[in-house]
Each structure stands twice: as structure tokens, then as C-alpha cells.
Design a protein around this motif. Structure first.
Motif, short mmCIF file in Angstrom:
data_model
loop_
_atom_site.label_atom_id
_atom_site.label_comp_id
_atom_site.label_asym_id
_atom_site.label_seq_id
_atom_site.Cartn_x
_atom_site.Cartn_y
_atom_site.Cartn_z
N HIS A 2 1.67 -84.87 78.44
CA HIS A 2 1.39 -85.18 79.84
C HIS A 2 1.20 -83.91 80.66
CE1 HIS A 2 1.48 -87.00 83.77
NE2 HIS A 2 1.54 -88.21 83.21
N PRO A 3 0.08 -83.77 81.37
CA PRO A 3 -0.18 -82.56 82.14
C PRO A 3 0.73 -82.40 83.35
CG PRO A 3 -1.88 -84.21 82.55
CD PRO A 3 -1.06 -84.73 81.42
N GLY A 4 1.40 -83.48 83.76
CA GLY A 4 2.28 -83.39 84.92
C GLY A 4 3.70 -82.95 84.60
N ILE A 5 4.01 -82.73 83.33
CA ILE A 5 5.35 -82.31 82.91
C ILE A 5 5.31 -80.84 82.56
CG2 ILE A 5 7.16 -82.61 81.18
CD1 ILE A 5 6.38 -85.57 81.06
N ALA A 6 6.18 -80.04 83.20
CA ALA A 6 6.13 -78.59 83.05
C ALA A 6 7.00 -78.06 81.92
CB ALA A 6 6.56 -77.92 84.36
N ALA A 7 8.06 -78.77 81.57
CA ALA A 7 8.99 -78.29 80.55
C ALA A 7 9.61 -79.47 79.83
CB ALA A 7 10.07 -77.41 81.17
N VAL A 8 9.95 -79.26 78.56
CA VAL A 8 10.52 -80.31 77.73
C VAL A 8 11.72 -79.75 76.98
CG1 VAL A 8 10.13 -81.87 75.79
CG2 VAL A 8 8.27 -81.39 77.38
N SER A 9 12.84 -80.46 77.04
CA SER A 9 13.97 -80.17 76.16
C SER A 9 14.09 -81.31 75.16
CB SER A 9 15.26 -80.00 76.95
OG SER A 9 15.72 -81.24 77.45
N PHE A 10 14.50 -80.95 73.96
CA PHE A 10 14.61 -81.94 72.88
C PHE A 10 15.86 -81.63 72.07
CE2 PHE A 10 14.18 -83.01 68.42
CZ PHE A 10 13.82 -84.35 68.45
N VAL A 11 16.56 -82.67 71.64
CA VAL A 11 17.69 -82.54 70.71
C VAL A 11 17.51 -83.60 69.64
CG1 VAL A 11 20.19 -82.55 70.41
CG2 VAL A 11 19.20 -81.72 72.56
N GLY A 12 17.53 -83.18 68.38
CA GLY A 12 17.34 -84.13 67.28
C GLY A 12 17.29 -83.40 65.96
N SER A 13 16.55 -83.95 65.01
CA SER A 13 16.46 -83.34 63.69
C SER A 13 15.47 -82.17 63.71
CB SER A 13 16.00 -84.38 62.66
OG SER A 13 14.65 -84.74 62.90
N THR A 14 15.61 -81.27 62.75
CA THR A 14 14.75 -80.10 62.71
C THR A 14 13.27 -80.44 62.51
OG1 THR A 14 16.43 -78.48 62.10
CG2 THR A 14 14.20 -78.05 61.32
N PRO A 15 12.89 -81.35 61.60
CA PRO A 15 11.45 -81.64 61.47
C PRO A 15 10.83 -82.13 62.77
CG PRO A 15 12.65 -82.49 59.58
CD PRO A 15 13.68 -82.05 60.57
N ILE A 16 11.54 -83.00 63.50
CA ILE A 16 10.98 -83.51 64.76
C ILE A 16 11.04 -82.44 65.84
CG2 ILE A 16 11.12 -85.32 66.50
CD1 ILE A 16 12.30 -87.14 64.38
N ALA A 17 12.11 -81.62 65.84
CA ALA A 17 12.20 -80.53 66.81
C ALA A 17 11.01 -79.58 66.67
CB ALA A 17 13.51 -79.77 66.63
N LYS A 18 10.65 -79.26 65.43
CA LYS A 18 9.48 -78.41 65.19
C LYS A 18 8.21 -79.04 65.75
CE LYS A 18 10.56 -75.92 60.89
NZ LYS A 18 10.16 -75.80 59.47
N THR A 19 8.05 -80.32 65.46
CA THR A 19 6.85 -81.03 65.90
C THR A 19 6.77 -81.06 67.43
OG1 THR A 19 6.87 -82.40 63.91
CG2 THR A 19 5.63 -83.23 65.81
N VAL A 20 7.89 -81.37 68.07
CA VAL A 20 7.93 -81.41 69.54
C VAL A 20 7.63 -80.04 70.12
CG1 VAL A 20 9.45 -81.71 71.53
CG2 VAL A 20 9.44 -83.42 69.70
N TYR A 21 8.24 -79.01 69.56
CA TYR A 21 8.03 -77.65 70.08
C TYR A 21 6.57 -77.25 69.96
CZ TYR A 21 8.48 -72.68 70.87
OH TYR A 21 8.32 -71.41 71.38
N ILE A 22 5.97 -77.49 68.80
CA ILE A 22 4.57 -77.11 68.60
C ILE A 22 3.66 -77.90 69.53
CG2 ILE A 22 2.67 -77.19 66.94
CD1 ILE A 22 4.79 -76.61 64.75
N ARG A 23 3.92 -79.19 69.65
CA ARG A 23 3.03 -80.03 70.47
C ARG A 23 3.18 -79.71 71.96
NH1 ARG A 23 1.25 -86.04 68.89
NH2 ARG A 23 -0.04 -86.55 70.72
N ALA A 24 4.43 -79.52 72.41
CA ALA A 24 4.65 -79.24 73.83
C ALA A 24 4.08 -77.88 74.21
CB ALA A 24 6.13 -79.30 74.15
N THR A 25 4.35 -76.87 73.39
CA THR A 25 3.87 -75.53 73.74
C THR A 25 2.36 -75.42 73.60
OG1 THR A 25 4.39 -74.76 71.50
CG2 THR A 25 6.04 -74.37 73.22
N SER A 26 1.77 -76.18 72.69
CA SER A 26 0.30 -76.17 72.59
C SER A 26 -0.34 -76.78 73.81
CB SER A 26 -0.16 -76.92 71.33
OG SER A 26 0.05 -78.32 71.47
N ASN A 27 0.44 -77.57 74.56
CA ASN A 27 -0.02 -78.10 75.84
C ASN A 27 0.48 -77.25 77.01
OD1 ASN A 27 -1.59 -80.64 75.45
ND2 ASN A 27 0.21 -81.19 74.24
N LEU A 28 0.87 -76.01 76.69
CA LEU A 28 1.22 -74.99 77.68
C LEU A 28 2.47 -75.33 78.48
CD1 LEU A 28 -2.38 -74.14 78.95
CD2 LEU A 28 -1.13 -73.18 77.00
#
Length: 490
Positions: free
Chosen positions: A221-247
Motif C-alpha cells: 500500500h502506497p499510503g503506509i510508510a513503515a511496517v513492523s512484523f513479528v513471526g517466523s523467519t521465512p515470512i519475516a524475510k518475505t515481508v521485509y523484501i516486499r515492504a522495502t521493495s515498495n520503499l
């Protein structure tokens, strides 16, 4: 399904200060792991449902961010008293949806109170900087909120983990979208209701329920500036890559394989009780669980004490359930596979049944000795009340095992030698270290966060470190007196 017959009403999203219906959303059953019974249902929200929540947060942001922090924090002083007022009800809710014992659930809410207390101290921690940098020229730096942010929370701490993010992010002037785990959506609703009662303006906190679809929509979502996530490592990696790729900014906490290194000189009773509590607390479903004990040389006397202590942990009494039937089956499979590979099961928690809760998801405390580093139970996050014991001949060999694992959340050493303790503190590859402490969780204002594949992103999620994550610096240079001498700095 007759949702009105359930113990709790069907969950609704919470947007702009009100529960709202999502008529197009399918409903997902919510189970209590204590009994296996369906207790509620929650909506599988869509990207458009998230967009409505983001718009509500965007509408609330200008007034909220313009409110002086000393005024924003007053809401959280009131909120703290509400958490204390409703302590038992909140703990009961955590127990119902997560399966913890009541004491564990209450401790979780008490930690939420501490996290809220820390947020109330933020006006004293972000005063900014000021300096006369040249004659007649002043520079200042101030921390400003990011805007709309998101917090994606896990199932294992329905009340505490949302408080890792909500109080700090909101006191610092942001508005938030909270996405609770679909397994434990009840506590999030109560948190939002109590914050409204405390005086939080509508739209500052919004709760959107759902599954993977909402997680992906938050990252995109372009209206969200930052994301925090807590969970398993495979999903944490996916979230980090996807969120940061959206700046977006992102801090994503993953799993762990925490090693408790035990030396022969360790205090037997203290070590046994700490290790047993570390591996079984919250049914082992926490990223700070000591799931692997690495014994150095002659530790048989400590292992015997440990088994005695573990036998005092009884499912349904001082040991809660695991989160689901699938989790129970997975945990027991790790034990079975280790035994088949040659490990020795000293205490077997497979097949645990609690009278009166025969359909609950319980695994008894389990101690597995003579585990080798190549076994899955030694390498992977079991997330249950299971301790794998590995044997080594030296402290360096024990540290080599700890450092070889890809995670880096926590490590601990049990010894009466200060030099050995210091050696582990200096050489263990983990973000949180314990000395004669099985669960080395930092207390506020010290921050929570691991290393390696236990955390992705800069900054920690709590404490002073979180201030930098939830804010951005604004630097201002001013000059009012034209008569001052001009040089290269002015």
C-alpha cells in the motif's frame, strides 16, 4: 455456521473509532486451543478493506501529529490505568484464544503495562538538539512522525506484541494499522476499545483482520510508510523484501534457535529451574525459548536435576496448550524423528491429554538427550515445550554450535565463572545474552531485537532504539540578524 451461538461475537474490523462490517469477506473460524472448540469467527478482509482503514488513518494524521507530544502522552497515562483495571479480563482473553496458563497470560498484560509506561516517558527522550553553529546562526534537529504505519502481530503474544509497537508509534505522532494474527484476533479488538475509552481520537489506531492477503496488501500500500512484523523467519524475510521493495521502512522479527550453554560449575538447582522454565514457558511458543541446551563436559548431575524440574510441569495446570492441532502434530514429529535417529528421550510429552479438555492441543514437557547437531530438532525452530540436549567437550565447541545456527535471537550461559561468562558474552552471535538467565528479555528502556536471521532491518522494535524507526529527523537552520559577521558557515 451460527455465529451468534459462539462464545464471542464474530470479530469485526475497527476503523475510524468504530467496529465495521465487511459483508463481502469470508469468515474464518477462531478456535480455543484449550478445548479445540470454535469460539468466534473473523473476516478475511480484502485490499479494499485495508484501503478504507488507511484512509481513516490518513484523515486522522494531521490533527494527531500536530497535537503536542505532552498532550498525546496523557491518553496513554489513562490507557495504562485501564489496562490495570481490566487486567483479569484481558488475561482471560489471552488464555482463551492462545492457550497460555492464566499466570502467563497475566504476565503478558503486565508487560503491556510496562511498555505503555515507557511510551509515557518519550517526551523526555525526544527533546531534540539545538546549537548555535555560527554567530547569529542556530541549528536544531527534531524528530517527526512518519505518517501511517502498520504493525503485523503474531499468535504467540496477542496482547504484549501489539504493545511493542502501538504505544511508541502513536505517542510519537503516527497513526497505525494493526493486523493481528488470524489465530488470535480477540485481544486486538479489546486493545482498540480501551484506547478509545482512554481518549484516543478516531482513526489513529485501526484494526484490519485477515490472512496473507492483508499482509501483502500492507507491504504494497502506497499510503503506509513503515511496517513492523513479528513471526517466523521465512515470512519475516518475505515481508521485509516486499515492504522495502515498495520503499517502506521495515523491521521484521523472525524465529530463533536459542542455545543455553551449561558448564559443569553451574549452580545445579538454579540452572535446572531456569532451563526448564525457559524451554516450557508459554508452551515453548516464544522466540526467546531456550530450546537447545549445550552441555560442556560433565553435566549429568545438572541433567538429572533438570528432568526432575521438568516433571513438575503438568499440561493443563502449569503448562498451557500449543496453538493448534497442526502445531501439536509437528512438535511431536520432531521428537519421534530425533528418537529414531538415536537421541534418548528422557522425558516424553507426546500424547498428552488433559482430563476435561481431551480435544485441546497439549504437548507435555519433553527432554531429549544426546542430540547431534545434524538432527532437525537441533537445527530448526520446534516452537513447543521441548528441550534438545547436545554434548560437547569444550566451551569453544559449544560456541561453535551456537554460532553455526542461522538465527541470532538469544543465547545464555550457566556458570559460576565470571571469565567464562564474559567469554560467551563476547563470542556468542546473538542480540540478547543471558548469564544464569534462561530468558534474557531486556526490560524497558533496553530494546528487544536479535541478530542474523532473527531480525531483518535496522533498529529494534521496542525501547529507545524504536524511536529512530518510528520517526524521521527534521533539521532547521535559522538566522535573524543581518548585522552579524558573515563567514562560510553563515
Amino acid at each position: 455456521m451460527e455465529t451468534q451461538a459462539l462464545k464471542y461475537p464474530a470479530i469485526r474490523n475497527y476503523v475510524a473509532g468504530q467496529p465495521i462490517d465487511t459483508p463481502a469477506a469470508a469468515l474464518l473460524d477462531v478456535f480455543s486451543p484449550l478445548s479445540g472448540a470454535i469460539i468466534s469467527a473473523m473476516p478475511l478482509s480484502s485490499a479494499s478493506d485495508l484501503d478504507a482503514a488507511v484512509k481513516a488513518a490518513q484523515a486522522a494524521f494531521p490533527a494527531w501529529s500536530a497535537t503536542p507530544i505532552k498532550e498525546r502522552v496523557q491518553i496513554f497515562y489513562r490507557y495504562k490505568t485501564l489496562l490495570e483495571r481490566d487486567m483479569k479480563a484481558l488475561a482471560d482473553l489471552v488464555r482463551e484464544e492462545n492457550g497460555k496458563t492464566y499466570d502467563e497470560a497475566r504476565a503478558e498484560v503486565e508487560k503491556a503495562v510496562e511498555l505503555t509506561e515507557f511510551a509515557c516517558s518519550l517526551p523526555q527522550l525526544i527533546q531534540g538538539e539545538f546549537l548555535e553553529v555560527s554567530k547569529g546562526v542556530e541549528a536544531r534537529a527534531e524528530r517527526k512522525p512518519l505518517g501511517v504505519v502498520a504493525s503485523i502481530a503474531p499468535f504467540n503474544f496477542p496482547n504484549m506484541v501489539p504493545h511493542w509497537t502501538i504505544p511508541n508509534a502513536l505517542v510519537l505522532g503516527n497513526c497505525m494499522i494493526l493486523k493481528p494474527s488470524e489465530k488470535v484476533p480477540l485481544s486486538a479488538v479489546k486493545i482498540a476499545e480501551l484506547l478509545k475509552e482512554a481518549g484516543l481520537p478516531d482513526g489513529v489506531l485501526n484494526v484490519v483482520n485477515g490472512d496473507k492477503t492483508i499482509v501483502e496488501a500492507i507491504c504494497d500500500h502506497p499510503g503506509i510508510a513503515a511496517v513492523s512484523f513479528v513471526g517466523s523467519t521465512p515470512i519475516a524475510k518475505t515481508v521485509y523484501i516486499r515492504a522495502t521493495s515498495n520503499l517502506k521502512r521495515c523491521v521484521a522479527l523472525g524465529g530463533a534457535k536459542n542455545h543455553l550453554i551449561v558448564l559443569p560449575d553451574a549452580h545445579p538447582e538454579m540452572t535446572a529451574s531456569n532451563v526448564a522454565a525457559s524451554m516450557s514457558g508459554c508452551a515453548g511458543q516464544r522466540c526467546m525459548a531456550g530450546s537447545t541446551m549445550v552441555g560442556v563436559a560433565g553435566i549429568d548431575h545438572i541433567v538429572s536435576k533438570l528432568v526432575e524440574e521438568a516433571k513438575k510441569i503438568v499440561p493443563g495446570q502449569n503448562l498451557g496448550s500449543v496453538i493448534s492441532r497442526e502445531a501439536k502434530e509437528r512438535i511431536e514429529r520432531y521428537i519421534t524423528e530425533a528418537e529414531a535417529a538415536g537421541a534418548k528421550v528422557l522425558l516424553d510429552g507426546r500424547g498428552a491429554v488433559v482430563p476435561g479438555h481431551e480435544d485441546g492441543y497439549y504437548v507435555g514437557p519433553t527432554v531429549v538427550d544426546y542430540v547431534t547437531p545434524d538432527m532437525a530438532i537441533a537445527k530448526e525452530e520446534v516452537f513447543g515445550p521441548v528441550l534438545a540436549i547436545l554434548r560437547t567437550k569444550s566451551l569453544d565447541e559449544a560456541l561453535a554450535i551456537e554460532n553455526a545456527n542461522p538465527y541470532g535471537n538469544a543465547a545464555a550461559v550457566f556458570t559460576q565463572s565470571g571469565s567464562h561468562a564474559r567469554y560467551v558474552m563476547d563470542h556468542a552471535s546473538a542480540g540478547m545474552i543471558g548469564v544464569n538467565i534462561g530468558v534474557p528479555v531486556p526490560r524497558e528502556p533496553f530494546s528487544f531485537g536479535g541478530w542474523n536471521e532473527s531480525k531483518f532491518g535496522a533498529c529494534d522494535i521496542t525501547g529507545k532504539s524504536s524511536i529512530e524507526f518510528w520517526t524521521q529527523l527534521k533539521k532547521t537552520t535559522t538566522k535573524w540578524n543581518p548585522e552579524s559577521r558573515v563567514n562560510w558557515m553563515s
